[in-house]
Design an enzyme around this catalytic site. Structure first.
Site, PDB file in Angstrom:
ATOM      1  CB  SER A 269      -0.927   0.017   1.227  1.00 57.64           C
ATOM      2  OG  SER A 269      -0.183   0.268   2.405  1.00 57.64           O
ATOM      3  CE  LYS A 270      -1.812   5.198  -4.414  1.00 59.83           C
ATOM      4  NZ  LYS A 270      -2.834   6.157  -4.858  1.00 59.83           N
ATOM      5  NE  ARG A 271      -3.420   3.625   5.454  1.00 59.98           N
ATOM      6  CZ  ARG A 271      -4.536   2.987   5.784  1.00 59.98           C
ATOM      7  NH1 ARG A 271      -4.544   2.169   6.825  1.00 59.98           N
ATOM      8  NH2 ARG A 271      -5.631   3.143   5.073  1.00 59.98           N
ATOM      9  N   GLY A 273       4.367   3.108   2.489  1.00 56.68           N
ATOM     10  CA  GLY A 273       5.569   3.510   1.757  1.00 56.68           C
ATOM     11  C   GLY A 273       6.198   2.396   0.949  1.00 56.68           C
TER      12      GLY A 273
END
Length: 501
Positions: A269-271, A273
């Protein structure tokens, strides 16, 4: 409602061929899962000779990142995913940015109210339930606006009272949808909450806008992550409410990664990193290696290609079949990506490899005496990724601190005293070389080995340790000495003599 208006919109919809869309939200970088969705969407269209579309779904303005659209376009271009229709190329169903289609959603939401499949809600509930991460479902049974007289609702809206428009879910029965990967899935309608379709600011939620746009753009295949399976029944009910044909659903299993901090296996996920396409580029991975590896995360070719690992873009397009997509989550493995990238690096011509490697070499090498031009050949078959270069070449800048015990080597039956004797002879031979090139260095070392009746490895070992100060190096003693130059090589020999004496 104006029937001619809706008829005109319907008349613009292309028909007769496969049409797919990659529809990212500009809320950050494109991680590996996003890239895989783009690849599969592209493969489906190209395999069938269809149309690939880029659509920007920017209705979540609070989370919009300024340069995210540029990142998306650079990623698609870098991977060779050329879109036929999109924000900057136009097309028959433009515009391709959702905020530029704002008026459409309100019109279709009103149409859905007229047909009894939606209603205005004035309750002022938190709109973050629609797009937020901490969503609290607003159960239909708890909403007094659900049974509000439409005329009364119209009157309150005309008076300027704030409202959202919610989908009116059936209270009984069930909804069944078909997914290419997971088959038929049935959900009781009582479990479906009355989701927000249009927010009080007039912008649609993702769950509404994507259905409207997919229909109006003639999308035949919808590719998205398996986390959207729970929303598919709601989409089906919207299609049914409008009387539209449901597209083919392709829900892809999650891409998992082992968290480097906790060791836990979780979804990328982007969250957190996790690496994006551009992150991988910055680490020195080739675009074609990334594309090849990511394409195989959750998909495998069938038939005679089932054992094949390496595909160029044309090969992936030809081989791609929907029945090759797995139901099980796939694991992002950096070592496997290294294997792919290393293989692709080896396939590069010497000229192309040097062109790509030299910027990394120039950053890594600070010593002016080092012959940089010889380094690409040294690295070509030894790299996993370009970002490995600094650690591999650090000894060229400065001889690292090392202990004399490195000169002792069981394999070559060498003691420290043996190495000292060899280095003395090599030092004398090297001093007499006027043209410091590979062949002259090679001939000098082999002559010493022949004179001593020793295997060449026994001569090379102490030379490499003295020149590099390391037991493991890219290339051997001859290459390292040539790159260092005569003066620096002999200077490093003096350091070795001091350690060994």
């Amino acid at each position: 409602m104006d029937k001619e208006y809706f008829s005109e919109l319907e008349s613009r919809i292309p028909h007769g061929k496969v049409r797919t869309r990659f529809a990212p939200s500009p809320t950050g970088y494109m991680h590996v899962g996003n890239l895989r969705t783009a690849l599969y969407t592209y493969f489906i269209a190209r395999h069938a000779g269809g149309t690939f579309i880029l659509r920007i779904e920017d209705t979540d303005q609070a989370r919009k990142v300024e340069d995210a659209v540029d990142v998306i376009k650079r990623t698609l271009a870098g991977c060779g995913l050329t879109y036929d229709e999109g924000p900057d190329v136009g097309g028959p169903v433009a515009p391709y940015v959702q905020t530029e289609r704002r008026g459409l959603y309100k019109d279709f939401a009103e149409l859905l109210i007229e047909r009894g499949h939606a209603y205005r809600c004035f309750c002022g509930k938190c709109e973050e339930e629609a797009d937020g991460d901490d969503a609290k479902p607003f159960k239909k049974a708890a909403d007094p606006c659900r049974s509000l007289d439409p005329a009364e609702a119209d009157k309150r809206a005309a008076a300027g009272e704030s409202f959202v428009i919610r989908q009116k879910m059936p209270e009984e029965g069930s909804t069944t949808f078909h997914d290419t990967v997971y088959g038929d899935i049935t959900v009781d309608n009582s479990e479906l909450e009355d989701q927000i379709l249009l927010k009080s600011d007039g912008l649609p939620t993702y769950n509404f806008a994507n259905v409207i746009d997919d229909h109006l753009m003639g999308i035949t295949h919808v590719v998205r992550g398996s986390e959207y399976l729970s929303s598919a029944p709601k989409y089906n009910l919207l299609y049914e409410g409008f009387g539209w044909e449901v597209p083919t659903y392709v829900h892809c299993p999650a891409v998992m990664i082992t968290d480097p901090e906790t060791g836990a296996v979780r979804k990328m996920s982007k969250r957190h990193g996790d690496p994006s396409y551009e992150d991988l580029l910055s680490l020195g991975y080739l675009p074609e290696a990334i594309v090849n590896y990511v394409a195989l995360l959750g998909w495998s070719p069938r038939g005679e290609l089932s054992e094949q690992e390496f595909f160029d873009m044309d090969g992936l397009i030809k081989a791609f079949e929907l029945d090759g997509i797995s139901k099980s989550p796939s694991a992002f493995d950096i070592e496997k990506l290294n294997y792919f990238n290393s293989t692709y690096l080896k396939k590069l011509s010497a000229e192309r490899f040097a062109e790509l490697a030299m910027p990394w070499i120039d950053k890594a090498i600070t010593s002016e005496s080092v012959n940089r031009a010889l380094i690409p050949e040294l690295l070509h078959t030894r790299l996993n990724r370009f970002s490995d270069i600094p650690d591999m070449l650090d000894f060229f800048n400065e001889l690292p601190e090392y202990g004399s015990e490195l000169f002792a080597n069981k394999k070559n039956k060498l003691t420290e005293a043996d190495s000292l004797d060899i280095l003395v002879k090599v030092n004398d031979a090297f001093t007499g070389i006027n043209d410091w090139k590979y062949d002259e260095i090679h001939d000098a070392l082999y002559a010493i080995a022949e004179e001593a009746g020793a295997k060449i490895g026994k001569i090379m070992w102490p030379v490499r340790i003295a020149a590099a100060g390391k037991a493991v190096t890219p290339g051997g003693a001859i290459e390292i000495c040539e790159i260092l130059g005569k003066d620096e090589t002999l200077r490093r020999f003096k350091v070795a003599f001091n350690k060994l004496s």
